[in-house]
Design a protein around this motif. Structure first.
Motif, PDB file in Angstrom:
ATOM      1  N   UNK A  50       0.811  -1.235   0.000  1.00 54.77           N
ATOM      2  CA  UNK A  50       0.000   0.000   0.000  1.00 54.77           C
ATOM      3  C   UNK A  50       0.842   1.282   0.000  1.00 54.77           C
ATOM      4  N   UNK A  51       1.673   1.439   1.028  1.00 53.15           N
ATOM      5  CA  UNK A  51       2.364   2.725   1.192  1.00 53.15           C
ATOM      6  C   UNK A  51       3.356   3.030   0.065  1.00 53.15           C
ATOM      7  N   UNK A  52       4.288   2.116  -0.187  1.00 55.45           N
ATOM      8  CA  UNK A  52       5.302   2.389  -1.217  1.00 55.45           C
ATOM      9  C   UNK A  52       4.684   2.555  -2.608  1.00 55.45           C
ATOM     10  N   UNK A  53       3.722   1.716  -2.997  1.00 59.13           N
ATOM     11  CA  UNK A  53       3.090   1.962  -4.301  1.00 59.13           C
ATOM     12  C   UNK A  53       2.358   3.312  -4.362  1.00 59.13           C
ATOM     13  N   UNK A  54       1.774   3.746  -3.233  1.00 60.35           N
ATOM     14  CA  UNK A  54       1.104   5.044  -3.207  1.00 60.35           C
ATOM     15  C   UNK A  54       2.107   6.170  -3.488  1.00 60.35           C
ATOM     16  N   UNK A  55       3.218   6.150  -2.761  1.00 61.60           N
ATOM     17  CA  UNK A  55       4.229   7.194  -2.948  1.00 61.60           C
ATOM     18  C   UNK A  55       4.822   7.101  -4.360  1.00 61.60           C
ATOM     19  N   UNK A  56       5.093   5.903  -4.826  1.00 64.64           N
ATOM     20  CA  UNK A  56       5.629   5.720  -6.176  1.00 64.64           C
ATOM     21  C   UNK A  56       4.687   6.326  -7.212  1.00 64.64           C
ATOM     22  N   UNK A  76      12.581  -2.089  -1.354  1.00 60.72           N
ATOM     23  CA  UNK A  76      12.134  -2.211   0.032  1.00 60.72           C
ATOM     24  C   UNK A  76      13.037  -3.231   0.706  1.00 60.72           C
ATOM     25  N   UNK A  77      13.580  -2.843   1.856  1.00 60.90           N
ATOM     26  CA  UNK A  77      14.462  -3.737   2.598  1.00 60.90           C
ATOM     27  C   UNK A  77      13.906  -3.967   3.995  1.00 60.90           C
ATOM     28  N   UNK A  78      13.996  -5.202   4.443  1.00 64.81           N
ATOM     29  CA  UNK A  78      13.578  -5.576   5.792  1.00 64.81           C
ATOM     30  C   UNK A  78      14.832  -5.821   6.617  1.00 64.81           C
ATOM     31  N   UNK A  79      14.994  -5.092   7.726  1.00 66.43           N
ATOM     32  CA  UNK A  79      16.162  -5.265   8.576  1.00 66.43           C
ATOM     33  C   UNK A  79      16.186  -6.637   9.210  1.00 66.43           C
ATOM     34  N   UNK A  80      17.364  -7.251   9.212  1.00 66.31           N
ATOM     35  CA  UNK A  80      17.521  -8.577   9.810  1.00 66.31           C
ATOM     36  C   UNK A  80      18.425  -8.570  11.036  1.00 66.31           C
ATOM     37  N   UNK A  81      19.535  -7.850  10.935  1.00 64.53           N
ATOM     38  CA  UNK A  81      20.462  -7.804  12.066  1.00 64.53           C
ATOM     39  C   UNK A  81      21.447  -6.666  11.866  1.00 64.53           C
ATOM     40  N   UNK A  82      22.226  -6.442  12.896  1.00 61.82           N
ATOM     41  CA  UNK A  82      23.301  -5.465  12.808  1.00 61.82           C
ATOM     42  C   UNK A  82      24.487  -6.112  12.112  1.00 61.82           C
ATOM     43  N   UNK A  83      25.354  -5.309  11.559  1.00 67.08           N
ATOM     44  CA  UNK A  83      26.572  -5.839  10.957  1.00 67.08           C
ATOM     45  C   UNK A  83      27.600  -6.225  12.003  1.00 67.08           C
ATOM     46  N   UNK A  84      27.355  -5.845  13.252  1.00 62.76           N
ATOM     47  CA  UNK A  84      28.251  -6.166  14.354  1.00 62.76           C
ATOM     48  C   UNK A  84      27.543  -7.173  15.262  1.00 62.76           C
ATOM     49  N   UNK A  85      28.154  -8.317  15.533  1.00 60.59           N
ATOM     50  CA  UNK A  85      27.505  -9.327  16.377  1.00 60.59           C
ATOM     51  C   UNK A  85      27.095  -8.771  17.741  1.00 60.59           C
ATOM     52  N   UNK A  94      13.962  -0.195   5.352  1.00 61.00           N
ATOM     53  CA  UNK A  94      14.421   0.949   4.554  1.00 61.00           C
ATOM     54  C   UNK A  94      13.700   0.890   3.216  1.00 61.00           C
ATOM     55  N   UNK A  95      13.066   1.989   2.863  1.00 61.61           N
ATOM     56  CA  UNK A  95      12.452   2.123   1.545  1.00 61.61           C
ATOM     57  C   UNK A  95      13.277   3.115   0.750  1.00 61.61           C
ATOM     58  N   UNK A  96      13.573   2.790  -0.487  1.00 57.87           N
ATOM     59  CA  UNK A  96      14.433   3.645  -1.293  1.00 57.87           C
ATOM     60  C   UNK A  96      13.793   3.932  -2.647  1.00 57.87           C
ATOM     61  N   UNK A 141       1.162  15.602   3.364  1.00 59.28           N
ATOM     62  CA  UNK A 141       0.225  15.277   4.448  1.00 59.28           C
ATOM     63  C   UNK A 141      -0.353  13.874   4.286  1.00 59.28           C
ATOM     64  N   UNK A 142      -0.695  13.490   3.065  1.00 55.80           N
ATOM     65  CA  UNK A 142      -1.238  12.151   2.817  1.00 55.80           C
ATOM     66  C   UNK A 142      -0.188  11.074   3.102  1.00 55.80           C
ATOM     67  N   UNK A 143       1.046  11.351   2.719  1.00 54.87           N
ATOM     68  CA  UNK A 143       2.135  10.397   2.967  1.00 54.87           C
ATOM     69  C   UNK A 143       2.335  10.225   4.463  1.00 54.87           C
ATOM     70  N   UNK A 144       2.425  11.326   5.188  1.00 53.50           N
ATOM     71  CA  UNK A 144       2.632  11.266   6.647  1.00 53.50           C
ATOM     72  C   UNK A 144       1.446  10.641   7.370  1.00 53.50           C
ATOM     73  N   UNK A 145       0.252  10.939   6.930  1.00 52.70           N
ATOM     74  CA  UNK A 145      -0.948  10.370   7.560  1.00 52.70           C
ATOM     75  C   UNK A 145      -0.974   8.852   7.413  1.00 52.70           C
TER      76      UNK A 145
END
Length: 142
Positions: free
Chosen positions: A63-69, A81-90, A99-101, A119-123
């Motif tokens: 929904x959100x990313x296609x709307x902004x696109x 679109x990236x989904x965080x998995x872990x830190x680069x440091x153990x 992260x959306x780019x 306003x629509x994006x922030x809402x």
């Protein structure tokens, strides 16, 4: 014997040529990606991790990313679109939930497209997260 060797070469030569052309094509495509992205404007919308923060990836992706696109129109080259998995440091906490780019041709066109829709994006944030994003605008140099 010479005849068999020549015949074998003639039969296999097209295979070598095709293989060589295919490898050149793959190599060119890989090089072309970097060349094609160079100079693009990259807008990274990063959602920092913190205890108690939530993120609905399905809503964000569908929904959100296609709307902004949609607001960005022909200026948009692509988005990721990236989904965080872990830190680069153990043993360190996850730095970002997601992260959306957006990759666009023109920063001024991006700003002109986003301004009337801010306003629509922030809402829409409330529909998928309780995180305030950090936004980085950069230029792809390689």
């Amino acid at each position: 014997m010479k005849f068999k060797l020549i015949l074998s070469f003639l039969l296999l030569a097209p295979c070598f040529v095709a293989f060589s052309q295919e490898n050149q094509s793959v190599k060119s495509e890989k090089q072309g990606i970097a060349v094609a992205d160079k100079g693009l404007i990259k807008i990274s919308v990063m959602y920092p991790f913190a205890e108690g923060k939530t993120f609905n990836m399905e809503y964000y992706e569908t929904k959100h990313m296609p709307m902004v696109a949609g607001y960005l129109g022909a200026n948009l080259v692509k988005y990721t679109i990236e989904k965080g998995l872990s830190s680069g440091i153990p043993n360190q906490p996850l730095p970002f939930l997601a992260i959306g780019t957006f990759y666009v041709k023109s920063l001024s066109e991006y700003q002109a497209a986003v301004a009337p829709n801010r306003d629509a994006i922030r809402a829409d944030f409330a529909n998928y997260t309780n995180v305030v994003p950090v936004i980085l605008v950069s230029e792809v140099v390689k």
